[in-house]
Design a protein around this motif. Structure first.
Motif, PDB file in Angstrom:
ATOM      1  N   ALA A 175      -8.014  -8.004 -19.666  1.00 57.97           N
ATOM      2  CA  ALA A 175      -7.409  -9.544 -18.905  1.00 57.97           C
ATOM      3  C   ALA A 175      -7.188  -9.047 -17.381  1.00 57.97           C
ATOM      4  O   ALA A 175      -7.347  -9.922 -16.760  1.00 57.97           O
ATOM      5  CB  ALA A 175      -6.173  -9.497 -19.621  1.00 57.97           C
ATOM      6  N   PHE A 176      -6.478  -7.880 -17.174  1.00 59.94           N
ATOM      7  CA  PHE A 176      -5.997  -7.746 -15.813  1.00 59.94           C
ATOM      8  C   PHE A 176      -6.937  -7.003 -14.961  1.00 59.94           C
ATOM      9  O   PHE A 176      -7.665  -5.983 -15.355  1.00 59.94           O
ATOM     10  CB  PHE A 176      -4.560  -6.685 -15.829  1.00 59.94           C
ATOM     11  N   LEU A 177      -7.145  -7.395 -13.728  1.00 59.90           N
ATOM     12  CA  LEU A 177      -7.856  -6.880 -12.697  1.00 59.90           C
ATOM     13  C   LEU A 177      -7.079  -6.214 -11.496  1.00 59.90           C
ATOM     14  O   LEU A 177      -5.949  -6.965 -11.082  1.00 59.90           O
ATOM     15  CB  LEU A 177      -9.014  -7.890 -11.963  1.00 59.90           C
ATOM     16  N   PHE A 178      -7.690  -5.148 -10.956  1.00 65.47           N
ATOM     17  CA  PHE A 178      -6.727  -4.581  -9.797  1.00 65.47           C
ATOM     18  C   PHE A 178      -7.677  -4.294  -8.726  1.00 65.47           C
ATOM     19  O   PHE A 178      -8.947  -3.849  -8.431  1.00 65.47           O
ATOM     20  CB  PHE A 178      -6.463  -3.166 -10.404  1.00 65.47           C
ATOM     21  N   TYR A 179      -7.155  -5.028  -7.565  1.00 63.31           N
ATOM     22  CA  TYR A 179      -8.384  -5.294  -6.308  1.00 63.31           C
ATOM     23  C   TYR A 179      -7.741  -4.343  -5.396  1.00 63.31           C
ATOM     24  O   TYR A 179      -6.609  -4.030  -5.098  1.00 63.31           O
ATOM     25  CB  TYR A 179      -8.184  -6.575  -5.632  1.00 63.31           C
ATOM     26  N   GLY A 180      -8.806  -3.589  -4.593  1.00 63.17           N
ATOM     27  CA  GLY A 180      -8.499  -2.806  -3.554  1.00 63.17           C
ATOM     28  C   GLY A 180      -8.007  -1.305  -3.385  1.00 63.17           C
ATOM     29  O   GLY A 180      -7.407  -0.731  -2.942  1.00 63.17           O
ATOM     30  N   TYR A 181      -8.562  -0.781  -4.791  1.00 66.82           N
ATOM     31  CA  TYR A 181      -8.148   0.780  -5.382  1.00 66.82           C
ATOM     32  C   TYR A 181      -8.486   1.616  -3.942  1.00 66.82           C
ATOM     33  O   TYR A 181      -7.405   2.405  -3.738  1.00 66.82           O
ATOM     34  CB  TYR A 181      -9.109   1.194  -6.542  1.00 66.82           C
ATOM     35  N   LEU A 182      -9.560   1.415  -3.366  1.00 74.66           N
ATOM     36  CA  LEU A 182      -9.845   2.539  -2.373  1.00 74.66           C
ATOM     37  C   LEU A 182      -9.209   2.186  -1.152  1.00 74.66           C
ATOM     38  O   LEU A 182      -8.874   2.976  -0.160  1.00 74.66           O
ATOM     39  CB  LEU A 182     -11.353   2.962  -2.268  1.00 74.66           C
ATOM     40  N   ILE A 183      -9.693   1.131  -0.672  1.00 75.12           N
ATOM     41  CA  ILE A 183      -9.415   0.518   0.813  1.00 75.12           C
ATOM     42  C   ILE A 183      -8.079  -0.188   1.074  1.00 75.12           C
ATOM     43  O   ILE A 183      -7.497  -0.415   1.923  1.00 75.12           O
ATOM     44  CB  ILE A 183     -10.431  -0.117   1.576  1.00 75.12           C
ATOM     45  N   GLY A 184      -7.773  -1.146  -0.069  1.00 72.71           N
ATOM     46  CA  GLY A 184      -6.557  -1.805  -0.044  1.00 72.71           C
ATOM     47  C   GLY A 184      -6.996  -3.334   0.487  1.00 72.71           C
ATOM     48  O   GLY A 184      -8.256  -3.480   0.583  1.00 72.71           O
TER      49      GLY A 184
ATOM     50  N   TRP B  56       0.797  -1.203  -0.012  1.00 71.82           N
ATOM     51  CA  TRP B  56       0.224  -0.022   0.008  1.00 71.82           C
ATOM     52  C   TRP B  56       0.893   1.194  -0.044  1.00 71.82           C
ATOM     53  O   TRP B  56       0.750   2.394  -0.620  1.00 71.82           O
ATOM     54  CB  TRP B  56      -0.803  -0.232   1.305  1.00 71.82           C
ATOM     55  N   GLU B  57       2.049   1.247   0.681  1.00 69.54           N
ATOM     56  CA  GLU B  57       2.908   2.465   1.151  1.00 69.54           C
ATOM     57  C   GLU B  57       3.646   2.766  -0.470  1.00 69.54           C
ATOM     58  O   GLU B  57       4.396   3.695  -0.474  1.00 69.54           O
ATOM     59  CB  GLU B  57       3.640   2.260   1.968  1.00 69.54           C
TER      60      GLU B  57
ATOM     61  N   ARG C 166      -0.943  -3.743   4.477  1.00 65.40           N
ATOM     62  CA  ARG C 166      -2.184  -3.636   3.482  1.00 65.40           C
ATOM     63  C   ARG C 166      -1.544  -3.269   2.175  1.00 65.40           C
ATOM     64  O   ARG C 166      -0.574  -2.856   1.929  1.00 65.40           O
ATOM     65  CB  ARG C 166      -2.873  -2.130   3.900  1.00 65.40           C
ATOM     66  N   PHE C 167      -2.426  -3.985   1.285  1.00 63.23           N
ATOM     67  CA  PHE C 167      -1.796  -4.203  -0.124  1.00 63.23           C
ATOM     68  C   PHE C 167      -2.741  -3.846  -1.212  1.00 63.23           C
ATOM     69  O   PHE C 167      -4.073  -4.012  -0.999  1.00 63.23           O
ATOM     70  CB  PHE C 167      -1.605  -5.681  -0.209  1.00 63.23           C
ATOM     71  N   TYR C 168      -2.462  -3.700  -2.582  1.00 62.81           N
ATOM     72  CA  TYR C 168      -3.159  -3.813  -3.457  1.00 62.81           C
ATOM     73  C   TYR C 168      -2.841  -5.213  -4.242  1.00 62.81           C
ATOM     74  O   TYR C 168      -1.691  -5.694  -4.135  1.00 62.81           O
ATOM     75  CB  TYR C 168      -2.611  -2.728  -4.694  1.00 62.81           C
ATOM     76  N   ILE C 169      -3.577  -5.770  -5.125  1.00 66.75           N
ATOM     77  CA  ILE C 169      -3.350  -7.025  -5.797  1.00 66.75           C
ATOM     78  C   ILE C 169      -3.750  -6.784  -7.130  1.00 66.75           C
ATOM     79  O   ILE C 169      -4.884  -6.375  -7.335  1.00 66.75           O
ATOM     80  CB  ILE C 169      -3.883  -8.012  -4.943  1.00 66.75           C
ATOM     81  N   ILE C 170      -2.936  -7.494  -8.105  1.00 67.24           N
ATOM     82  CA  ILE C 170      -3.422  -7.345  -9.455  1.00 67.24           C
ATOM     83  C   ILE C 170      -3.466  -8.856  -9.889  1.00 67.24           C
ATOM     84  O   ILE C 170      -2.261  -9.640  -9.596  1.00 67.24           O
ATOM     85  CB  ILE C 170      -2.264  -6.622 -10.216  1.00 67.24           C
ATOM     86  N   SER C 171      -4.353  -9.404 -10.581  1.00 67.12           N
ATOM     87  CA  SER C 171      -4.574 -10.586 -11.320  1.00 67.12           C
ATOM     88  C   SER C 171      -4.804 -10.606 -12.748  1.00 67.12           C
ATOM     89  O   SER C 171      -5.236  -9.525 -13.120  1.00 67.12           O
ATOM     90  CB  SER C 171      -5.764 -11.513 -10.632  1.00 67.12           C
ATOM     91  N   GLU C 172      -4.427 -11.830 -13.292  1.00 68.57           N
ATOM     92  CA  GLU C 172      -4.692 -11.770 -14.824  1.00 68.57           C
ATOM     93  C   GLU C 172      -5.962 -12.881 -15.112  1.00 68.57           C
ATOM     94  O   GLU C 172      -5.657 -13.986 -14.558  1.00 68.57           O
ATOM     95  CB  GLU C 172      -3.557 -11.986 -15.584  1.00 68.57           C
ATOM     96  N   ARG C 173      -6.984 -12.580 -15.682  1.00 67.95           N
ATOM     97  CA  ARG C 173      -8.012 -13.726 -15.981  1.00 67.95           C
ATOM     98  C   ARG C 173      -7.574 -14.323 -17.162  1.00 67.95           C
ATOM     99  O   ARG C 173      -6.811 -14.024 -17.941  1.00 67.95           O
ATOM    100  CB  ARG C 173      -9.284 -12.786 -16.424  1.00 67.95           C
ATOM    101  N   LEU C 174      -8.070 -15.637 -17.143  1.00 68.55           N
ATOM    102  CA  LEU C 174      -7.998 -16.482 -18.400  1.00 68.55           C
ATOM    103  C   LEU C 174      -8.891 -16.058 -19.644  1.00 68.55           C
ATOM    104  O   LEU C 174      -8.461 -15.815 -20.449  1.00 68.55           O
ATOM    105  CB  LEU C 174      -8.345 -18.085 -17.918  1.00 68.55           C
ATOM    106  N   TRP C 175      -9.910 -15.508 -19.233  1.00 69.38           N
ATOM    107  CA  TRP C 175     -10.567 -14.666 -20.088  1.00 69.38           C
ATOM    108  C   TRP C 175     -10.424 -13.418 -20.179  1.00 69.38           C
ATOM    109  O   TRP C 175      -9.985 -12.596 -19.392  1.00 69.38           O
ATOM    110  CB  TRP C 175     -12.305 -14.639 -19.675  1.00 69.38           C
ATOM    111  N   LYS C 176      -9.757 -12.808 -21.497  1.00 71.66           N
ATOM    112  CA  LYS C 176      -9.315 -11.686 -21.632  1.00 71.66           C
ATOM    113  C   LYS C 176     -10.003 -10.690 -22.290  1.00 71.66           C
ATOM    114  O   LYS C 176      -9.355  -9.278 -22.413  1.00 71.66           O
ATOM    115  CB  LYS C 176      -7.683 -11.851 -22.195  1.00 71.66           C
TER     116      LYS C 176
END
Lengths: 199, 180
Positions: free
Chosen positions: A135-144, A33-34, A118-128
């Protein structure tokens, strides 16, 4: 802007050119997060709730790879809808029951550090999506996201700990995870492979 | 990049540097710099020795690299100038490849951590016969906003959208607009 919005387009299937596929690629990128200021997250001007079009981590920092096994499909997300009686509804971003692959001293040291982080996480979907633009998803934009150790049992999962990353208890994100597309799929994939490292 | 050709293979496989860092891990990093971030380099696999030989062979057959000072940002190391093209990394970056990247890739100069002082001169050399699209693709976001404003186009959006908007608007003298 109103908190209640009207939908403005049909929700259609595209079974010929772009049929749905479940699952994620079995690599996550975890960013402290930092190490990523809000000013380093570029929201798409036309779709700020849905699309991040660039990430610039703080100088000298990098994301970290969380590796799974492609054939096992252990890495997944399972976001939950959160209803609120008096305020707007939202979502809890959840990446549940991930196998913590490194049980060595070094791996467990990172596990200890993550307990209170506290973290942000990025994943890549099999469906793109078309042109792989979704393809890519970004989790936790506001709160982490925070980590919870689900289990650490010697006779389960080859003795590896199991962890869940989720929006902190009592909080929620206002929207589903953002898509992440830096210019195009190839550029985003290169940046993901390089962990969005900054010199 | 370290000069791995001056090391013995066994040394790379099992040795450490003065700070205690495993040479094998550093080698794999340089290997990925040279062959791209997706290149497989497993230092515990039997094929590791082949990787070392492949790397040394490649380095020794490479022509002298002329790089006037271009350096890709770490996150874009191994980027492709366009679909299907060979990846370009700091390990194999030349002036020619850097200028190709600036001209062909939508992010243009934004891909680079460092540009040489004589970038304009180099670009001018590489500009001969450059199309309008290529000239637009080599602009940075502030320049794109300046051009879009001068053309009374929408200035919101990302670099890709701005470039598309300017190109779609039709050919103009960019130097003249940027000089205003």
């Amino acid at each position: 802007m109103s908190c209640t919005e009207k939908i403005a387009a049909d929700i259609l299937r595209d079974c010929d050119n772009n049929p749905p596929v479940k699952g994620l690629e079995q690599n996550l990128l975890i960013i402290n997060w930092e190490d990523l200021a809000k000013s380093g997250i570029s929201l798409d001007a036309s779709n700020p709730k849905e699309l991040i079009d660039g990430l610039t981590l703080n100088s000298g920092t990098s994301g970290f790879l969380f590796e799974g096994i492609q054939s096992k499909q252990n890495i997944k997300h399972a976001n939950e809808f959160v209803t609120n009686e008096n305020t707007q509804n939202g979502l809890r971003h959840i990446l549940p029951e991930l196998i913590w692959a490194d049980n060595s001293k070094a791996g467990r040291a990172e596990l200890n550090k993550m307990k209170n982080g506290r973290f942000y996480i990025i994943s890549e979907r099999l469906w793109k999506g078309a042109d792989s633009a979704d393809a890519f998803l970004f989790y936790g934009y506001l709160i982490g996201l925070e980590m919870v150790i689900v289990s650490d049992e010697s006779n389960e999962n080859d003795g590896l700990p199991v962890v869940t990353f989720q929006t902190p208890e009592g909080f929620y994100e206002p929207n589903v995870p953002h898509l992440l597309l830096d210019t195009d799929y190839a550029t985003t994939k290169t940046a993901f492979g390089n962990k969005f490292a900054q010199a | 990049m370290m000069e791995w050709q001056s090391y013995k293979i066994e040394e790379i496989k099992t040795g450490s540097d003065e700070s205690g860092n495993r040479l094998a891990l550093q080698f794999c990093q340089d290997y990925k710099d040279l062959f791209g971030p997706d290149a497989h380099c497993c230092h515990t696999c039997p094929s590791f020795e082949n990787k070392i030989n492949k790397y040394i062979q490649k380095i020794s057959t490479m022509k002298e690299v002329k790089n006037s000072g271009f350096e890709l940002k770490p996150m874009y190391n191994g980027i492709q100038p366009k679909f299907g093209a060979a990846p370009v990394s700091n390990g194999n970056l030349t002036d020619e490849k850097a200028i190709e990247l600036i001209n062909e890739h939508p992010k243009g100069k934004d891909l680079f951590e460092k540009l040489p002082d004589n970038i304009d001169e180099l670009m001018e050399g590489g500009d001969s016969g450059q199309t309008f699209d290529q000239q637009v693709n080599s602009l940075l976001k502030p320049q794109l906003v300046q051009v879009a404003t001068a053309l009374e186009l929408e200035t919101e959006g990302n670099v890709k959208e701005l470039k598309a908007r300017i190109i779609e608007n039709g050919e103009v003298d960019l130097d003249e607009l940027l000089a205003e």
